[in-house]
Scaffold this motif. Structure first.
Motif, short mmCIF file in Angstrom:
data_model
loop_
_atom_site.label_atom_id
_atom_site.label_comp_id
_atom_site.label_asym_id
_atom_site.label_seq_id
_atom_site.Cartn_x
_atom_site.Cartn_y
_atom_site.Cartn_z
N LYS A 1 0.83 -1.20 0.00
CA LYS A 1 0.00 0.00 0.00
C LYS A 1 0.87 1.26 0.00
O LYS A 1 0.63 2.21 -0.75
CB LYS A 1 -0.89 0.02 1.25
N VAL A 2 1.87 1.24 0.87
CA VAL A 2 2.75 2.42 0.98
C VAL A 2 3.54 2.63 -0.30
O VAL A 2 3.70 3.76 -0.77
CB VAL A 2 3.70 2.27 2.20
N LEU A 3 4.02 1.54 -0.88
CA LEU A 3 4.76 1.64 -2.14
C LEU A 3 3.86 2.22 -3.23
O LEU A 3 4.29 3.08 -4.01
CB LEU A 3 5.29 0.27 -2.56
N GLY A 4 2.62 1.80 -3.27
CA GLY A 4 1.69 2.33 -4.25
C GLY A 4 1.44 3.81 -4.05
O GLY A 4 1.37 4.59 -5.02
N TYR A 5 1.32 4.22 -2.79
CA TYR A 5 1.11 5.63 -2.49
C TYR A 5 2.31 6.46 -2.94
O TYR A 5 2.16 7.50 -3.60
CB TYR A 5 0.88 5.82 -0.99
N ILE A 6 3.51 5.99 -2.60
CA ILE A 6 4.72 6.75 -2.92
C ILE A 6 4.94 6.85 -4.41
O ILE A 6 5.42 7.87 -4.92
CB ILE A 6 5.95 6.10 -2.23
N SER A 7 4.54 5.81 -5.14
CA SER A 7 4.73 5.84 -6.60
C SER A 7 3.86 6.91 -7.26
O SER A 7 4.15 7.35 -8.37
CB SER A 7 4.43 4.47 -7.20
#
Length: 650
Positions: free
Chosen positions: A23-29
């Motif tokens: 989830k966090v990786l998706g947000y940061i991307s």
């Protein structure tokens, strides 16, 4: 930007639920701001197994920095000069990092701006029978689907290899300095004195906003270019790098540097009266050819530049710049001219099919054949840069005395004006000429530059002179009624005694946290800790040494109690004994000087540190003889692990 999912996957242990990392990786991307990230964690009820600070530290280690900027209007002639100040400030804390940051790391990129400086044949025009330099920069058209549009959409503004199609070019800090020096050596005016304002904007004194159009040049940047060149020479010699060591630079830059080196040699050996004009014309040709080559990017081919060869080249450049500076000195006052108008006195039209070349504005484009140089009245700015570069103690003292005797000194206020009278100077130089003398950017007390001036007295060890000026110049010592506002608040400028209304003399206007604050912090650091609190010992170990420059009157006359912030929200109430002085070092360590004889800490009869008592944040204490903190304690001090150091002066 994240280096990649592999780097981020190492952070999975930071999340209590493994799926949360996705989830966090998706947000940061999609988007990334520190505040937004932690708000996202809260909204998604994502729990961390570590503190936020530790998580953020690990996250940033998995990222790479990308340069990004938005262009304003033109290029300021002085902005590059602050780089060396930042580097020197860094090395005062991390002296062992010099080789790493200067030579070893190939991590620097070049910024690829879509705004370019026009060639001379496009920006030198005839206007009202006068040759002017107008609209000197142009913005490249951004076509949809072009390499430039792709670059902008990806927020990646670095210069690319394969002329914009390949990966970003990386280099060392030394490589970037070589690029900068080459460009500035190709930007000396036609008299070999100042650096040209070739791109629509002046320098620090931006009220001379008309000067670039008049082929203006500035000696301040000549001083700073010499300081940068000399810094590199001294740094490399001090590191004792093998003479065969090489630094890789782009082949285009190598050709440019070689061409400039040849011109410096020709200038040095030449005796013809117009050798400065010849140098200017040929150097400008080289610069324009270089800019044309790298317009859309760079080839990516690199050349090995031997350190020994670079030192030789920079030595010749330093000598030429020394000549430029010497020729900028006014024999009458003993001070340096700061700015020049370079007036075109002869020119030729540029043939083009069907007639002569014209600009987009319909003005006739011309090529200068001859200039006349006209110095502007004295400015404080050049004297500051002269002091910054000068090494001879007697010359420094004389320059200070001459400044104090000149029209730059306001005898009534005992302060220093930013410039002498501009009466009789054409209004074409810019808005400075529009202001009443003594007000705003004309002959006022411009606090930032005045603070710069007295800071140089401190740097050069003119302590008696510095502390005398200290009480005259610094805002906390101003008569509050005359200053007209809180003496805890800086101003952009103070009205000088040149202003017609005497009731406003000494009043401060335009409250701001400006450059004067930065100069004061530097004074504060030098006074409290000395110029280089961290040093390398003979065996290359990090040590710390406090070398205060404090007058006797700054020590307490009696015991007093004060509140001290020990960092991380910890506030302590402490008793400071009589004849003591305390300050907070690196926001973590309380340093207390004990001066039982209540004497200056400088000069022949001054007191010096003789012993130290160190208290760690773990409560452990140690007594250390002498003035040097050994490696073990120096490392702890820099890492913020020492709570307090008490230093005895004798």
């Amino acid at each position: 930007k994240l280096r990649g999912t592999n780097e981020f996957s190492g952070l999975s242990a930071a999340f209590k639920n493994s799926r949360d990392s996705e989830k966090v990786l998706g947000y940061i991307s999609q988007q990334f701001s520190l505040g937004g990230l932690f708000l996202f964690l809260e909204q998604q009820e994502i729990a961390l197994t570590v503190e936020k600070e530790k998580f953020l530290e690990s996250l940033l280690n998995a990222c790479v920095r990308q340069e990004n900027a938005e262009h304003g209007d033109g290029f300021w002639v002085d902005h590059w000069t602050y780089n060396l100040d930042a580097l020197e400030a860094y090395l005062a804390i991390y002296p062992e990092k010099l080789k790493e940051v200067l030579i070893d790391k190939y991590e620097c990129v070049y910024f690829n701006n879509h705004v370019k400086v026009k060639p001379r044949d496009e920006k030198y025009v005839l206007y009202n029978d006068m040759v002017r330099q107008y609209h000197a920069v142009s913005m490249e058209e951004i076509e949809e689907g072009s390499q430039l549009s792709k670059q902008i959409s990806s927020d990646d503004w670095s210069v690319k290899t394969d002329y914009g199609k390949g990966p970003a070019l990386t280099t060392t800090l030394l490589g970037k300095i070589v690029c900068l020096v080459s460009n500035k050596m190709a930007s000396l005016d036609a008299f070999g004195c100042g650096i040209e304002m070739e791109a629509n904007k002046p320098g620090w004194y931006d009220a001379l906003n008309g000067l670039p159009g008049m082929f203006g040049s500035s000696v301040c940047e000549s001083f700073e270019l010499k300081r940068l060149v000399d810094f590199v020479i001294n740094a490399i010699n001090g590191l004792r790098i093998d003479s065969g060591h090489c630094v890789k630079i782009p082949v285009e830059l190598s050709d440019f540097l070689s061409g400039i080196t040849v011109l410096v040699d020709e200038w040095e050996s030449g005796r013809q009266a117009d050798r400065d004009m010849v140098y200017w014309d040929k150097a400008y040709d080289l610069k324009e050819k270089y800019r044309k080559k790298i317009y859309h990017g760079i080839s990516g081919v690199t050349v090995d530049l031997r350190i020994a060869a670079l030192i030789g080249i920079f030595g010749k450049m330093s000598a030429k710049l020394g000549n430029a500076i010497a020729r900028s000195k006014d024999k009458k006052t003993g001070l340096y001219h700061t700015y020049f108008i370079n007036e075109v006195t002869d020119f030729e039209k540029i043939p083009e099919a069907g007639g002569f070349k014209t600009s987009r504005d319909g003005l006739l484009c011309v090529r200068p054949k001859k200039f006349k140089q006209l110095p502007l009245p004295l400015f404080l700015e050049a004297q500051v840069h002269a002091l910054r570069c000068e090494r001879d103690a007697e010359t420094v003292k004389q320059l200070y005395r001459d400044t104090r005797k000149s029209a730059l000194y306001d005898k009534a206020l005992k302060m220093y004006k930013v410039n002498a009278s501009l009466m009789g100077i054409t209004g074409d130089i810019g808005r400075a000429r529009a202001f009443t003398p003594g007000w705003l950017e004309n002959e006022s007390i411009w606090l930032h530059m005045e603070y710069k001036f007295i800071l140089e007295l401190l740097r050069h060890g003119l302590y008696d002179e510095f502390f005398a000026e200290f009480k005259n110049v610094l805002i906390p010592f101003q008569p509050a009624q005359r200053y007209g506002r809180s003496i805890l608040e800086n101003s952009s400028f103070l009205v000088s005694s040149a202003f017609p209304d005497k009731s406003l003399h000494g009043n401060g206007f335009v409250a701001r946290l400006s450059g004067s604050t930065a100069e004061f912090i530097t004074m504060w650091l030098w006074m409290n800790a000395g110029p280089n609190p961290f040093k390398l010992s003979a065996n290359k170990q990090l040590v710390a040494e406090f070398a205060p420059r404090l007058p006797a009157w700054m020590f307490t006359k009696q015991e007093c109690r004060f509140n001290y912030c020990a960092g991380q929200g910890n506030h302590l109430e402490l008793d400071l004994p009589k004849n003591s002085y305390a300050f907070n070092f690196l926001a973590a360590t309380l340093v207390i000087y004990h001066n039982p004889k209540r004497k200056n800490t400088y000069g022949a009869n001054g007191v010096k540190p003789v012993s130290m008592r160190v208290t760690g944040k773990d409560g452990k204490q140690a007594s250390i003889p002498g003035a040097i903190l050994p490696n073990e304690y120096a490392e702890s001090l820099r890492e913020g692990k020492i709570l307090k150091i008490e230093i005895e002066l004798a």
